[in-house]
Scaffold this motif. Structure first.
Motif, PDB file in Angstrom:
ATOM      1  N   PRO A 130      51.805 -20.956   2.989  1.00 21.39           N
ATOM      2  CA  PRO A 130      52.024 -19.885   3.977  1.00 21.39           C
ATOM      3  C   PRO A 130      52.916 -18.776   3.414  1.00 21.39           C
ATOM      4  N   GLY A 131      53.923 -19.136   2.634  1.00 21.41           N
ATOM      5  CA  GLY A 131      54.795 -18.146   2.020  1.00 21.41           C
ATOM      6  C   GLY A 131      54.057 -17.334   0.973  1.00 21.41           C
ATOM      7  N   LEU A 132      53.221 -18.018   0.191  1.00 14.28           N
ATOM      8  CA  LEU A 132      52.458 -17.319  -0.841  1.00 14.28           C
ATOM      9  C   LEU A 132      51.519 -16.302  -0.221  1.00 14.28           C
ATOM     10  N   SER A 133      50.880 -16.678   0.863  1.00 13.35           N
ATOM     11  CA  SER A 133      49.956 -15.717   1.466  1.00 13.35           C
ATOM     12  C   SER A 133      50.733 -14.576   2.095  1.00 13.35           C
ATOM     13  N   GLY A 134      51.940 -14.874   2.590  1.00 11.37           N
ATOM     14  CA  GLY A 134      52.792 -13.798   3.091  1.00 11.37           C
ATOM     15  C   GLY A 134      53.140 -12.828   1.978  1.00 11.37           C
ATOM     16  N   ALA A 135      53.491 -13.380   0.823  1.00 15.44           N
ATOM     17  CA  ALA A 135      53.831 -12.540  -0.323  1.00 15.44           C
ATOM     18  C   ALA A 135      52.617 -11.728  -0.762  1.00 15.44           C
ATOM     19  N   LEU A 136      51.452 -12.347  -0.678  1.00 13.25           N
ATOM     20  CA  LEU A 136      50.205 -11.661  -1.030  1.00 13.25           C
ATOM     21  C   LEU A 136      49.989 -10.446  -0.125  1.00 13.25           C
ATOM     22  N   VAL A 137      50.183 -10.668   1.163  1.00 10.23           N
ATOM     23  CA  VAL A 137      50.025  -9.584   2.132  1.00 10.23           C
ATOM     24  C   VAL A 137      50.997  -8.447   1.817  1.00 10.23           C
ATOM     25  N   VAL A 138      52.256  -8.821   1.614  1.00  5.22           N
ATOM     26  CA  VAL A 138      53.286  -7.827   1.317  1.00  5.22           C
ATOM     27  C   VAL A 138      52.880  -7.012   0.095  1.00  5.22           C
ATOM     28  N   SER A 139      52.433  -7.710  -0.939  1.00 14.38           N
ATOM     29  CA  SER A 139      52.095  -7.038  -2.182  1.00 14.38           C
ATOM     30  C   SER A 139      50.915  -6.086  -1.997  1.00 14.38           C
ATOM     31  N   ILE A 140      49.885  -6.553  -1.305  1.00 14.38           N
ATOM     32  CA  ILE A 140      48.694  -5.717  -1.115  1.00 14.38           C
ATOM     33  C   ILE A 140      49.049  -4.457  -0.327  1.00 14.38           C
ATOM     34  N   ILE A 141      49.798  -4.650   0.742  1.00 15.25           N
ATOM     35  CA  ILE A 141      50.149  -3.488   1.569  1.00 15.25           C
ATOM     36  C   ILE A 141      50.944  -2.474   0.757  1.00 15.25           C
ATOM     37  N   TRP A 142      51.901  -2.962   0.005  1.00 12.45           N
ATOM     38  CA  TRP A 142      52.706  -2.043  -0.804  1.00 12.45           C
ATOM     39  C   TRP A 142      51.864  -1.301  -1.827  1.00 12.45           C
ATOM     40  N   CYS A 143      51.038  -2.048  -2.549  1.00 11.49           N
ATOM     41  CA  CYS A 143      50.254  -1.417  -3.609  1.00 11.49           C
ATOM     42  C   CYS A 143      49.321  -0.355  -3.054  1.00 11.49           C
ATOM     43  N   LEU A 144      48.712  -0.644  -1.903  1.00  9.14           N
ATOM     44  CA  LEU A 144      47.761   0.313  -1.344  1.00  9.14           C
ATOM     45  C   LEU A 144      48.464   1.545  -0.800  1.00  9.14           C
TER      46      LEU A 144
END
Ligand SMILES: Nc1ncnc2c1ncn2[C@@H]1O[C@H](COP(=O)(O)OP(=O)(O)OP(=O)(O)O)[C@@H](O)[C@H]1O
Ligand SMILES: [Mg+2]
Lengths: 291, 363
Positions: free
Chosen positions: A215-229
């Motif tokens: 769950p934390g990894l997917s949270g980090a994934l979301v954070v990263s994608i949003i930032w990059c975009l």
């Protein structure tokens, strides 16, 4: 304490009361996020161009974006940056979070401080900081030259490398905050149970800690994608200027070309990409939520 | 052969001494209980046996082998946690098979053993569920199966039943005793629930404040405790304070005031001298009531007045104020022929000297 009280209040309240309590934030979100987004999407269908547009319905701006390789290229470039940055963000922030979550006493608090400190500055300041850091006669090049490994300074700035490095650096603190929470929350007795059943450190990590931190990894994934975009300042300041991200294209269309409908269409596509990214990450974590 | 031997083990957490010089021996196939109030160091002791905490002094031997410095993996023990600690992301099959997988056993062997274990704990066909899809009692059994499948030298249980409702808890008690009897596994069971300990244990070790107070069978602990703490902790005991007024070879007299005293047999466990301040303990169910006008006579009868009656279903709990000024409680079974008393009734109370434990007060 306060959190508990609010939770109790919500627990006890009837549906009516609940909406009453939630009304201010909901109204805020509606007024400043949802309505503007729909407004933006509406304008993206208006016919027109630079300096002029009128109500109506046309797909011309979307067609223009998808049919012109230059514009479509901004989307591909944005995705490329995202895909380059995200794996590093995940791995680095997981390692750092694991270190913080497992260190005892004051050490953990100090590491956490170090992680959070960069958040006190703004994106622009950090981007400018990297400009100095990676410049031709910046710190990195000075050190590299001093080691004698290189005869002349490396081109570390105004390219994808600079963007990727600065993005990774910017996103890691946010990803860490998500991951640390999840890692700290993993009950120690699971790890101890694994130990008593004969699992060493690596096996315990692989079979217990890692799956429980999904769950934390997917949270980090979301954070990263949003930032990059969505990030604008870093590619603007550190990029070559030849290749545009979608955010840079939007900025240019709004502030230099004044083609608002087209800028809105690009923004709508960006929102759509973000939503898809989020949906994929949620799908990924959905099956892995445990009670 | 002794299955487990603790030799003066100590544990400090900072400055607090959580476990203080605990020594004990557990025999093969024994169901051994560690009993004590919250915070007395039971869990810490168990964790040191498991190797999850390092001892700060002393030695631990399992089946004669010194394991004091071994990691948990090397001790061949199995621990059932209070919260059971079933891996939430793994199926029941993978939970139970985890230890076997760590031993690199072939998958088909593991599956067979898991299936067999689920039979033993009465949960056949639950292999593919996740722990979150089981009830508390079922999770408890899975935790037990996960421990048993490893065929450990020692089975360590930390309050495994305290998260269950009363009915399930009672059922699991007898199931645990049954499984233990069938598999004959040395078991160390930590609890703060004395009825659980009395009902299930072969022997009980009573702990207080990090120290081991006494070890004995449930009968010994209940009927003839060594220490005042045990006397107060186990069962519902009445305590009367008095002074030893005479000691003979066989009897000692405890005087409460001018005109009331008690004669109790001399006990080698608790020697007293004339003039000592003592506390006399007697279990609530060992007291007997007689009508105020009954011709009883003799020693150890006291006049009393019923102060309060509490209905408990199987028994009535009477509070009676004695002529000595102290209040005692008595559990009287609510059988048909049991005489009934009302609040305010006067009656005679008999304290059977054979059940009185007379312990000298600490200075
Ligand atoms: N990790 C720890 N750090 C500091 N103190 C601890 C730690 N673990 C236990 N203690 C202290 O050691 C003492 C004994 O604790 P322990 O958990 O062994 O008690 P217990 O008998 O199991 O109690 P309970 O019945 O409540 O579970 C307590 O005073 C507790 O506060
Ligand atoms: Mg405990």
């Amino acid at each position: 304490m306060l959190k508990q009280k609010i939770a109790d209040l919500l627990e006890k309240s009837t549906a009516y009361n609940r909406y009453f309590l939630l009304a201010p934030p909901l109204l805020f979100i509606a007024a400043f996020f949802i309505i503007p987004i729909f407004w933006m999407i509406r304008i993206s269908f208006y016919p027109g161009g630079s300096f002029e547009y009128e109500p109506g319905f046309t797909l011309q701006h979307y067609l223009r974006f998808f049919l012109d390789p230059y514009y479509l290229g901004t989307a591909l470039y944005t995705l490329k940056i995202t895909m380059l940055v995200t794996p590093f963000v995940i791995v680095f922030s997981y390692a750092v979070s694991y270190l913080i979550a497992t260190s005892t006493g004051k050490k953990g608090a100090i590491y956490l401080m170090l992680i959070v400190t960069p958040l006190f500055t703004t994106e622009v300041v950090r981007a400018l900081g990297f400009k100095i850091f990676l410049a031709k006669h910046g710190i990195i090049n000075t050190i590299l030259l001093a080691t004698g490994l290189f005869d002349e300074p490396l081109q570390l700035i105004y390219n994808d490398f600079a963007i990727v490095v600065a993005l990774i650096h910017s996103i890691i603190p946010y990803a860490c905050l998500v991951l640390i929470g999840v890692l700290v929350g993993i009950d120690k007795s699971y790890l101890e149970a694994a130990k008593t059943m004969g699992a060493g450190r690596i096996k315990t990590f692989w079979h217990v800690t890692l799956p429980l931190s999904i769950p934390g990894l997917s949270g980090a994934l979301v954070v990263s994608i949003i930032w990059c975009l969505s990030i604008y300042s870093i590619p603007e300041f550190l990029g070559s200027g030849a290749k545009y991200t979608m955010t840079m294209l939007i900025e240019e269309q709004i502030l230099s070309v004044f083609n608002w409908p087209f800028a809105d269409a690009v923004a709508a596509i960006l929102v759509f990409l973000t939503v898809v990214g989020l949906a994929v990450s949620f799908k990924f974590s959905e099956k892995k939520e445990f009670k | 052969m002794t299955a487990l031997q603790l030799e003066k083990i100590d544990k400090y957490f900072g400055k607090t001494k959580a476990v203080d010089g605990v020594s004990l021996e557990v025999q093969e196939n024994e169901m051994f209980f560690l009993l004590g109030t919250s915070g007395c160091g039971k869990t810490t002791t168990l964790r040191m046996i498991a190797g999850l905490e390092q001892v700060d002094g002393g030695a631990i031997r399992i089946k004669g082998r010194d394991v004091t410095r071994l990691t948990p993996q090397k001790r061949q023990i199995a621990l059932v946690f209070q919260n059971w600690a079933l891996f939430p992301h793994k199926t029941i099959r993978d939970n139970i098979g985890f230890g076997l997988k760590m031993q690199k056993q072939p998958k088909t062997d593991i599956d067979a053993q898991v299936e067999n274990m689920l039979q033993v704990v009465g949960l056949p066909g639950f292999e593919d569920r996740l722990p979150g899809q089981l009830s508390g009692g079922q999770q408890q059994r899975v935790a037990l199966a996960r421990a048993l499948v490893l065929n450990p030298n020692l089975l360590l249980l930390d309050e495994p039943l305290s998260n269950l409702d009363l009915n399930t808890r009672l059922r699991m008690r007898s199931e645990l005793v049954e499984v233990h009897r069938r598999l004959g596994l040395t078991t160390i069971f930590v609890t703060h629930d004395q009825t659980e300990a009395l009902a299930m244990a072969d022997r009980i070790a009573l702990m207080e404040d990090g120290k081991l107070l006494e070890v004995g069978t449930p009968h010994e602990i209940y009927e003839s405790p060594h220490t005042e703490f045990t006397a107060r902790f186990i069962g519902e005991k009445n305590s009367l304070q008095g002074t030893v007024s005479a000691v003979s070879d066989t009897e000692q007299q405890v005087r409460f005031n001018e005109d009331s005293y008690l004669s109790v047999p001399v006990s080698s466990k608790h020697p007293v001298q004339e003039g000592d301040r003592v506390t006399v303990f007697i279990n609530a169910e060992k007291i007997r009531f007689f009508k105020a006008d009954a011709d009883t006579g003799g020693d150890n009868y006291f006049q009393g007045t019923v102060e309060n009656i509490m209905y408990l279903g199987t028994s009535n709990k009477y509070s009676v104020k004695l002529q000595t000024g102290e209040t005692i409680v008595h559990d009287q079974q609510t059988t048909q022929d049991a005489p009934k008393y009302e609040k305010g009734d006067r009656l005679q109370v008999h304290l059977d000297p054979a059940h009185c434990i007379c312990i000298k007060e600490k200075q």
